[in-house]
Design a protein around this motif. Structure first.
Motif, PDB file in Angstrom:
ATOM      1  N   UNK A   1     -36.635  27.809  68.094  1.00 26.38           N
ATOM      2  CA  UNK A   1     -36.382  27.357  67.177  1.00 26.38           C
ATOM      3  C   UNK A   1     -35.006  28.128  66.577  1.00 26.38           C
ATOM      4  N   UNK A   2     -35.070  29.436  66.985  1.00 23.77           N
ATOM      5  CA  UNK A   2     -33.786  30.151  66.357  1.00 23.77           C
ATOM      6  C   UNK A   2     -32.489  29.506  66.536  1.00 23.77           C
TER       7      UNK A   2
ATOM      8  N   UNK B   1     -27.752  36.849  76.269  1.00 22.41           N
ATOM      9  CA  UNK B   1     -28.087  38.193  75.770  1.00 22.41           C
ATOM     10  C   UNK B   1     -28.532  38.046  74.475  1.00 22.41           C
ATOM     11  N   UNK B   2     -28.037  37.380  73.566  1.00 23.04           N
ATOM     12  CA  UNK B   2     -28.744  37.192  72.155  1.00 23.04           C
ATOM     13  C   UNK B   2     -29.971  36.689  72.127  1.00 23.04           C
TER      14      UNK B   2
ATOM     15  N   UNK C   1     -38.337  40.018  69.966  1.00 25.68           N
ATOM     16  CA  UNK C   1     -38.755  40.312  68.517  1.00 25.68           C
ATOM     17  C   UNK C   1     -39.510  39.457  67.907  1.00 25.68           C
ATOM     18  N   UNK C   2     -39.485  38.235  68.029  1.00 29.90           N
ATOM     19  CA  UNK C   2     -39.941  37.336  67.550  1.00 29.90           C
ATOM     20  C   UNK C   2     -40.950  36.157  68.439  1.00 29.90           C
ATOM     21  N   UNK C   3     -41.650  35.523  67.948  1.00 30.31           N
ATOM     22  CA  UNK C   3     -42.519  34.741  69.124  1.00 30.31           C
ATOM     23  C   UNK C   3     -41.775  33.211  69.020  1.00 30.31           C
ATOM     24  N   UNK C   4     -40.745  33.320  70.291  1.00 33.49           N
ATOM     25  CA  UNK C   4     -39.972  32.056  70.427  1.00 33.49           C
ATOM     26  C   UNK C   4     -39.553  32.167  71.963  1.00 33.49           C
ATOM     27  N   UNK C   5     -39.053  31.363  72.717  1.00 33.89           N
ATOM     28  CA  UNK C   5     -38.662  31.291  74.002  1.00 33.89           C
ATOM     29  C   UNK C   5     -37.296  31.124  74.033  1.00 33.89           C
ATOM     30  N   UNK C   6     -36.618  31.492  75.121  1.00 30.13           N
ATOM     31  CA  UNK C   6     -35.107  31.290  75.083  1.00 30.13           C
ATOM     32  C   UNK C   6     -34.700  29.947  75.146  1.00 30.13           C
TER      33      UNK C   6
END
Length: 116
Positions: free
Chosen positions: A1-2, A22-23, A30-35
Motif C-alpha cells: 500500500x505504501x 531500495x526504498x 519496517x512495516x507489514x507490506x510487500x515490495x
C-alpha cells in the motif's frame, strides 16, 4: 500500500529504478507490506532553490504515505531507513527531506483499474 512521492531537482542524476527498489525494500523491513504493494512516483522539479541559492545543492523531498496505525517508533525507523537509502544513492551535495504521512483507513481507497 505504501505510496512514495519523490520530488527532486530535475538535473539530479538518479537511477530511479534502483532507488525505488531500495526504498521499497527499506519499507518492507519496517512495516507489514510487500515490495509488490509499494508504488513510487518521481516528480522532477524544473526549478528549485536552497536557502539564498548560493550553495548549488540539489533538492530531494520524499513523502512516504502509509495507512494509519503504526507506532511512532516504526514511523521514525521508516524515515531513518529511507533517508539512509537516499544518502547512499545521491552522490552530489543535496538538501534531503523525508516525511512519513499516515492515511486514514476509513477514507482511503486504492484500486488497480483495468481500464475500459
Amino acid at each position: 500500500m505504501p505510496q512514495i512521492l519523490v520530488d527532486h531537482s530535475a538535473e539530479l542524476d538518479l537511477d530511479r529504478a534502483a532507488l525505488a527498489d531500495e526504498v521499497h525494500r527499506a519499507i518492507t523491513g519496517v512495516i507489514d507490506t510487500t515490495v509488490a504493494d509499494c508504488k513510487t512516483v518521481f516528480r522532477p522539479a524544473a526549478h528549485h532553490r536552497v536557502g539564498d541559492g548560493t550553495t548549488g545543492e540539489a533538492v530531494v523531498l520524499v513523502e512516504v504515505k502509509i495507512l494509519a496505525g503504526r507506532s511512532a517508533e516504526q514511523r521514525a525507523e521508516l524515515t531513518d531507513r529511507v533517508l539512509a537509502v537516499l544518502r547512499s544513492a545521491i552522490g552530489v551535495p543535496a538538501a534531503i527531506g523525508v516525511q512519513v504521512t499516515e492515511l486514514d483507513r476509513d477514507t482511503y481507497r486504492f484500486v488497480h483499474h483495468t481500464g475500459h
